[in-house]
Scaffold this active site. Structure first.
Site, mmCIF file in Angstrom:
data_model
loop_
_atom_site.group_PDB
_atom_site.id
_atom_site.type_symbol
_atom_site.label_atom_id
_atom_site.label_comp_id
_atom_site.label_asym_id
_atom_site.label_seq_id
_atom_site.Cartn_x
_atom_site.Cartn_y
_atom_site.Cartn_z
ATOM 1 N N GLU A 1 89.055 27.983 49.942
ATOM 2 C CA GLU A 1 88.113 28.262 51.033
ATOM 3 C C GLU A 1 87.617 29.702 50.977
ATOM 4 O OE1 GLU A 1 85.721 27.952 54.359
ATOM 5 O OE2 GLU A 1 86.519 26.458 52.987
ATOM 6 N N HIS B 1 85.164 30.309 48.110
ATOM 7 C CA HIS B 1 83.864 29.776 48.536
ATOM 8 C C HIS B 1 83.148 30.777 49.441
ATOM 9 C CE1 HIS B 1 81.509 26.720 51.130
ATOM 10 N NE2 HIS B 1 80.785 27.066 50.104
ATOM 11 N N HIS C 1 75.522 21.592 56.833
ATOM 12 C CA HIS C 1 75.863 22.723 55.968
ATOM 13 C C HIS C 1 75.542 22.393 54.509
ATOM 14 C CE1 HIS C 1 77.624 26.512 55.075
ATOM 15 N NE2 HIS C 1 78.720 26.045 54.505
ATOM 16 N N HIS D 1 74.789 3.932 51.191
ATOM 17 C CA HIS D 1 74.605 4.911 50.119
ATOM 18 C C HIS D 1 74.350 4.218 48.784
ATOM 19 C CE1 HIS D 1 74.804 8.652 48.037
ATOM 20 N NE2 HIS D 1 75.933 8.385 47.418
ATOM 21 N N HIS E 1 78.917 15.039 40.594
ATOM 22 C CA HIS E 1 77.950 14.169 41.280
ATOM 23 C C HIS E 1 77.158 14.983 42.314
ATOM 24 C CE1 HIS E 1 76.336 10.282 42.150
ATOM 25 N NE2 HIS E 1 76.761 10.249 43.394
#
Length: 327
Positions: A72, A75, A134, A244, A305
């Protein structure tokens, strides 16, 4: 300082932030640090004995998981650097007479809003609507930075390529469809629905009778101590997953058709190369999506992906820019 090299660096940083955000989310490390912008009140992950004692007093309900916390924080470090790069682009643009002004200002406002979304992702305990917003903000930032780069480097299409321009309307619709599919992907991920179906082509069992669209696509899911690992029941997650997959089929067909038509009608080598890239990326993205299902969401493939979706969007942004710009 030249703005074009800076924009290239910023585009790379944006892709890194998108990939690192996906890696963090898929590693279940989104709440690795329970506060923001630091980690347990510090600028790094606490590791020393005295730091851990402070954490125990300030956050008695939490246990420091260093691996997740570092994911985290890394990031956040990369995202913070990206924010500084965007502000530097804005400063250079404002000082350069012939540089765009409104677009850099909008990008700077977006990066500030992205920071707020990053904070709310933590403080609202991974609420899906915030997590998805986000994610979409990162994709929007990536696209707008490319547009700014293209505007700083004039695109030359010999003769205007009128045959290819006839596909401009379909290209615009295609990018809209891709955006909807990216939204569905973000909703699937943020609701932990990626493994709700583990067979092909759609879902195991009598899935048609178990579809639950109202629950699946309600933006607000009540009050919970945390949304980590999801709060929806199986039928809702399965519905998201199936949606999806259906979206993937529609998106694949439209993008491959667009690529095929551009390859065979465009006179410009630039547009044809972009069309070939689009076709390759679509095929790779389909393979990655199927691999996620067959191999039960391996981390590397799942992150790829996400990256593939970002590169697909960027390629379509370029194609639309080329087809719609004035000759």
């Amino acid at each position: 300082m030249q703005i074009k090299p800076l924009l290239k660096i910023t585009l790379v940083f944006t892709l890194c932030v998108i990939l690192m955000g996906a890696y963090t989310r898929l590693s279940d490390a989104g709440l690795g640090c329970p506060d923001w912008p630091g980690c347990y009140g510090m600028l790094k992950v606490p590791s020393q004995a005295h730091e851990l004692n402070q954490v125990q007093q300030a956050f008695p309900e939490h246990t420091v998981e260093a691996d997740k916390a570092w994911l985290e924080m890394i990031h956040r470090y990369i995202a913070g650097t990206l924010g500084l790069l965007v502000l530097l682009i804005l400063a250079i643009s404002l000082k350069t007479n012939d540089a765009p002004k409104k677009l850099p200002m909008f990008i700077a406002a977006l990066i500030i809003f992205q920071a707020a979304l990053g904070m709310w992702t933590v403080t609202m305990k991974l609420m899906p609507i915030i997590v998805m917003a986000h994610l979409l903000g990162g994709f929007a930032l990536f696209s707008l930075l490319l547009l700014l780069y293209l505007r700083s480097k004039p695109l030359r299409i010999p003769g205007g390529d009128l045959p290819a321009r006839k596909l401009a309307g379909f290209a615009a619709i295609s990018i809209g469809v891709l955006l909807l599919q990216i939204i569905l992907g973000g909703w699937t991920s943020s609701n932990y629905a990626a493994l709700a179906c583990t067979t092909l082509p759609f879902c195991e069992g009598n899935w048609v009778d178990n579809l639950s669209f109202a629950k699946a696509f309600s933006p607000f899911q009540g009050e919970h101590a945390s949304f980590e690992y999801g709060v929806l029941d199986y039928s809702a997650r399965m519905t998201i997953h199936v949606a999806h997959r259906v979206g993937a089929i529609i998106t694949t067909a439209m993008l491959l058709y667009l690529a095929f038509k551009l390859i065979h009608t465009a006179k410009s080598t630039t547009i044809r190369n972009a069309a070939w890239l689009l076709a390759v990326l679509v095929v790779v993205q389909v393979i990655l999506g199927i691999s996620n299902i067959v191999l039960h969401l391996p981390l590397g493939i799942a992150v790829s992906h996400n990256g593939g979706a970002a590169l697909l969007l960027l390629t379509l942004v370029f194609i639309n820019y080329a087809l719609w710009r004035k000759a």
